[in-house]
Every structure is written in C-alpha cells, then in structure tokens.
Design a protein around this motif. Structure first.
Motif, short mmCIF file in Angstrom:
data_model
loop_
_atom_site.label_atom_id
_atom_site.label_comp_id
_atom_site.label_asym_id
_atom_site.label_seq_id
_atom_site.Cartn_x
_atom_site.Cartn_y
_atom_site.Cartn_z
N UNK A 260 0.81 -1.22 0.00
CA UNK A 260 0.00 0.00 0.00
C UNK A 260 0.85 1.28 0.00
N UNK B 124 0.55 4.45 -2.46
CA UNK B 124 0.13 5.76 -1.97
C UNK B 124 1.14 6.86 -2.29
N UNK C 17 3.25 9.37 -4.04
CA UNK C 17 3.19 9.97 -5.38
C UNK C 17 4.53 10.55 -5.80
N UNK C 18 5.54 10.41 -4.94
CA UNK C 18 6.85 11.00 -5.24
C UNK C 18 7.85 9.93 -5.67
N UNK D 242 9.13 13.53 0.26
CA UNK D 242 8.71 14.91 0.53
C UNK D 242 8.13 15.04 1.94
N UNK E 14 5.60 13.70 3.40
CA UNK E 14 4.15 13.89 3.54
C UNK E 14 3.57 12.96 4.59
N UNK F 12 2.19 10.11 4.39
CA UNK F 12 1.04 9.27 4.04
C UNK F 12 1.34 7.80 4.30
N UNK G 106 1.20 6.96 8.02
CA UNK G 106 -0.17 6.95 8.52
C UNK G 106 -0.95 5.73 8.05
N UNK H 290 -8.38 6.62 3.37
CA UNK H 290 -7.75 7.16 2.16
C UNK H 290 -7.51 6.08 1.09
N UNK H 291 -6.89 4.93 1.46
CA UNK H 291 -6.72 3.88 0.44
C UNK H 291 -8.06 3.41 -0.16
N UNK I 281 -9.22 6.12 -2.58
CA UNK I 281 -8.42 6.12 -3.81
C UNK I 281 -8.62 4.84 -4.62
N UNK J 56 1.66 19.34 2.54
CA UNK J 56 2.51 18.78 1.49
C UNK J 56 1.84 18.84 0.12
N UNK K 142 0.54 18.89 -3.35
CA UNK K 142 0.40 17.96 -4.46
C UNK K 142 0.98 16.57 -4.20
N UNK K 143 1.94 16.45 -3.28
CA UNK K 143 2.45 15.09 -3.06
C UNK K 143 1.55 14.29 -2.11
N UNK K 144 0.66 14.96 -1.39
CA UNK K 144 -0.23 14.25 -0.46
C UNK K 144 -1.68 14.24 -0.95
N UNK K 145 -2.29 15.38 -1.04
CA UNK K 145 -3.70 15.60 -1.41
C UNK K 145 -4.67 14.55 -0.88
N UNK K 146 -4.42 14.06 0.35
CA UNK K 146 -5.33 13.08 0.96
C UNK K 146 -6.70 13.72 1.20
N UNK L 273 -7.82 12.14 7.71
CA UNK L 273 -6.79 11.53 6.87
C UNK L 273 -5.54 12.38 6.71
N UNK L 274 -5.58 13.63 7.18
CA UNK L 274 -4.42 14.51 7.02
C UNK L 274 -3.24 13.98 7.84
N UNK L 275 -2.16 13.57 7.19
CA UNK L 275 -1.03 13.02 7.95
C UNK L 275 -0.37 14.08 8.84
N UNK L 276 -0.54 15.34 8.47
CA UNK L 276 0.05 16.42 9.26
C UNK L 276 -0.85 16.83 10.43
N UNK L 277 -2.05 16.25 10.47
CA UNK L 277 -3.04 16.61 11.52
C UNK L 277 -3.23 18.13 11.56
#
Lengths: 64, 332
Positions: free
Chosen positions: A21, A25, A27-28, A46, A48, A50, A53, B42-43, B46, B259, B261-265, B298-302
């Motif tokens: 997964x 997930x 994207x970089x 980067x 992020x 993800x 998490x 999130x998964x 997506x 983050x 564009x690299x995250x956009x969760x 879902x925001x990894x940065x909370x």
C-alpha cells in the motif's frame, strides 16, 4: 527528514495486507519495490507521511 | 451492505450502506461502546483497497441507534421491529435538505455538471427551431450548378447536394436546420437560391414567446445527495436550496506544513469537491464543505481542524444522547 522502515514489521510485500500500500500511496516515487521488499529512495521523499499513517503493519516511522 | 441484528422484546437491526458512506468517521467518534472502527479511509477512497469505510463489532454493538441518528449522509440505517427510527417521533430528526424548484429551473444543467455525487439529472426538451425563426428558402434546380459552395458555407449544416443520377444532382435544404441567415443565397454564383428572412419583421406578431422556452424535468436523488451546496451556489436563477447538516468552519493549523500535491489526501476523501490544492497548499471552500471531518481524519500532518458550532439535528429527547451528540460541536 526521510522515513525509515522496520523490515521485521514490514515483512515482504507479498505478506502485506495492503499489497504494498505504501508504494501505491506515494506519489513521489520515494518508495519502490526491489526483490519483494519496500525500498526508500530518500531524495524523492517529501515528508508527507502518508505511508506512515497508512501502513497496515505500522512498520514505517520517521528518524528523529 | 452489512447488517447487525438482535432479537429480544424488540427486533433491532443496524445496516451500513458503504455506497452512501463518505468515511467521515462521525459514527466512530460517537459510538458509546466504541464498537465502530474506521477502515483505511484514504486507500479506500483512492480505490487501492476494496473494503468498507467502517467496521462494526457486532459483539459489542449495543444497537442503540445513535450512529444512525447522527450519520450526516444516512449511510447507517437503524430499524426497530422493521421500522426506521427516522420515521419515529421519539428519535432525532435532521433538518438538512436539498431542493430544486422545478418552476424556477431553466434546465441549464449547471447543477448536474457541478454535483460531486452525480445526484442531479436534468432531462430537457429544447424549443423547435421553426418556432424561433421565420422565413422561406427555395433552390432553383435548373439554375443550380451543384458547386456545393452553399453546402460548405452553411453554418447550420442545413444544405446537402445529393447526386440523384450519373450526371444529375439535387440541392436540398433541411428546413428544420435552416435559420434563414442567407449566407447561401449571397454566395451562390448562379443566383439559384431564393431566400428571405422574416424573423425580425414578424417577431411580434407571428412568433409565440411561449414556444421559445426549454421545458424539462429535474430530479435530485436524495440517496446520493450529501447536501454540499454546489447546486445552490452554481444555479444562475436561485432555484436550488440547500440546508447543510452542520454549521461552523474549517481551520488550518498555521504551523502545519501542508505537502500539497504530493499528499492531497484531503482532496481525495472530500465527498463535496470542496478541496483544491492551490500553490502547494490545501484549500477548503467553505461554500461547499459540510464539515463532515473526513479530511481532518486523513491529514497526515493533523493540520485540519473542524469547528462545528451547530448541528441541525432536532428532537434529541434523551439527555444522554444530547450529551453525546454535543461532542460533535464542542469537540469533547
């Protein structure tokens, strides 16, 4: 600061409940498959988080 | 669809409809027995894993129905003796709604295009062209040299030069398409086309404005609607009215390093198409946000905080339910 993978917790991708997964997930392209294992390409990461998490095995973390 | 049932003095059942579920996690946070767990939201959003957004532990679920009462998109259905609690006087009632005034609607389809849940369908019948223009057109086949200049020029594709024999042709005008613009007449090298436009001269006497209107039907499917407000915002004639489930605001943590564009969760889980990534940072358009909180989870940065000030849920009669439900607005 890029992420680190606990290989013991991670196991092989074939055993991952998310079928790799983290790779899907990211994207970089910072996580790739190499011989059935997840490998980090640090310079692409980067931060992020993800992958951290969403890892079903909680095998990914950050270096402090 | 997954159901939990238990039989006793009453038969109670709780059913989760994953097609309606938006993965906001409100049920998870409100369950008094902690019997609901969020899946990998999130998964799932997506499409990377095929799972339900939530899992309900059927052994610990006490079948109280609180989750079904507060679900903002009616993805959980709770029944007592086969009757939905939403139809019972003793249970809470949502004051959320989306309506389209069919009288005011001009069938422009703006809402159909904008609706993030494809909940709106517009079927329309356009006015007939012959009711909008007046004129006459005729081709003198003897003068016509079949050059096809008119056919190539015609902006309405109303003219065809048909071959009828080895050396014979016929130039045919489709009067359903012709708007008497007279381009063909002017361009014809042999003056074979006679045409006149009388739309302007007779517009007040021979044309009926009632026949200019586009008619149609508009259907809003309440089962898919999430009351996001896109239709209301985009409607040019104010025909759509939306009452959202919550009032309040979304706050981004100023310290948070988004983050983008690299995250956009947040963007991927938002059921309302309220999120955009602008210049590398998430932005939430409050006009379309229903404050469900899926993005915050879902925001990894909370870094996203949902501050609800009001829940449009009435008739909460039980004190303990009131306390529990107030956690959605106080955050406690």
């Amino acid at each position: 600061m890029p992420v680190i993978i606990d290989t013991e917790k991670c196991g092989k991708i074939e055993n991952c409940p998310g079928e790799g997964l983290c790779i899907k997930l990211c994207e970089e392209d910072a996580l790739i498959e190499e011989a059935g294992d997840v490998v980090i390409i640090s310079e692409n990461c980067n931060d992020c988080e993800l992958c951290i998490m969403n890892c079903p095995n909680q095998a990914i973390s950050k270096v402090d | 669809m997954k159901s939990i049932t238990r039989e006793g003095d009453e038969n109670r059942s709780l059913t989760h409809n994953n097609d309606k579920c938006i993965g906001c996690g409100i049920c998870t946070s409100i369950c008094p027995t902690k019997s609901i767990k969020n899946g990998p939201i999130l998964p799932i959003a997506r499409g990377l894993v095929d799972m339900d957004y939530i899992n309900i532990n059927k052994n610990s679920c006490c079948l109280c129905g609180l989750c079904a009462s507060v679900c903002p998109v009616d993805a959980l259905e709770f029944k007592i003796d086969d009757k939905n609690i939403k139809e019972m006087d003793t249970y809470p009632k949502w004051d959320k709604d989306a309506k389209i005034d069919t009288e005011a609607c001009v069938h422009c389809k703006a809402c159909e295009t904008a609706c993030p849940q494809d909940a709106i369908k517009v079927a329309r019948t356009l006015p007939r062209r012959e009711d909008l223009v007046l004129g006459e057109i005729e081709v003198d086949q003897d003068k016509c040299i079949n050059c096809k200049i008119c056919e190539e020029l015609c902006p309405g594709d109303a003219i065809t030069v048909k071959q009828t024999g080895r050396e014979t042709y016929e130039t045919v005008v489709d009067e359903d398409k012709c708007v008497y613009c007279l381009v063909c007449k002017r361009a014809c090298p042999t003056d074979a086309i006679k045409a006149v436009c009388s739309s302007c001269v007779y517009q007040d006497t021979k044309l009926d404005p009632e026949k200019f209107k586009t008619s149609g039907n508009i259907v809003l499917n309440p089962d898919s609607c999430v009351n996001c407000g896109w239709c209301e915002e985009i409607c040019p004639v104010d025909a759509a009215k939306v009452t959202k489930p919550f009032e309040g605001e979304v706050i981004f943590d100023e310290e948070m390093v988004c983050k983008g564009d690299s995250c956009h969760a947040c963007l991927d889980v938002c059921p309302c198409n309220a999120v955009s990534i602008t210049e590398g940072h998430s932005e939430i358009d409050k006009r379309f946000c229903i404050l469900c909180g899926a993005c915050a989870n879902v925001c990894p940065q909370k870094g996203i905080q949902i501050k609800r000030t009001k829940i449009n849920l009435d008739n909460i009669r039980s004190k303990s339910w009131q306390n529990r439900i107030s956690s959605l607005t106080t955050g406690k």
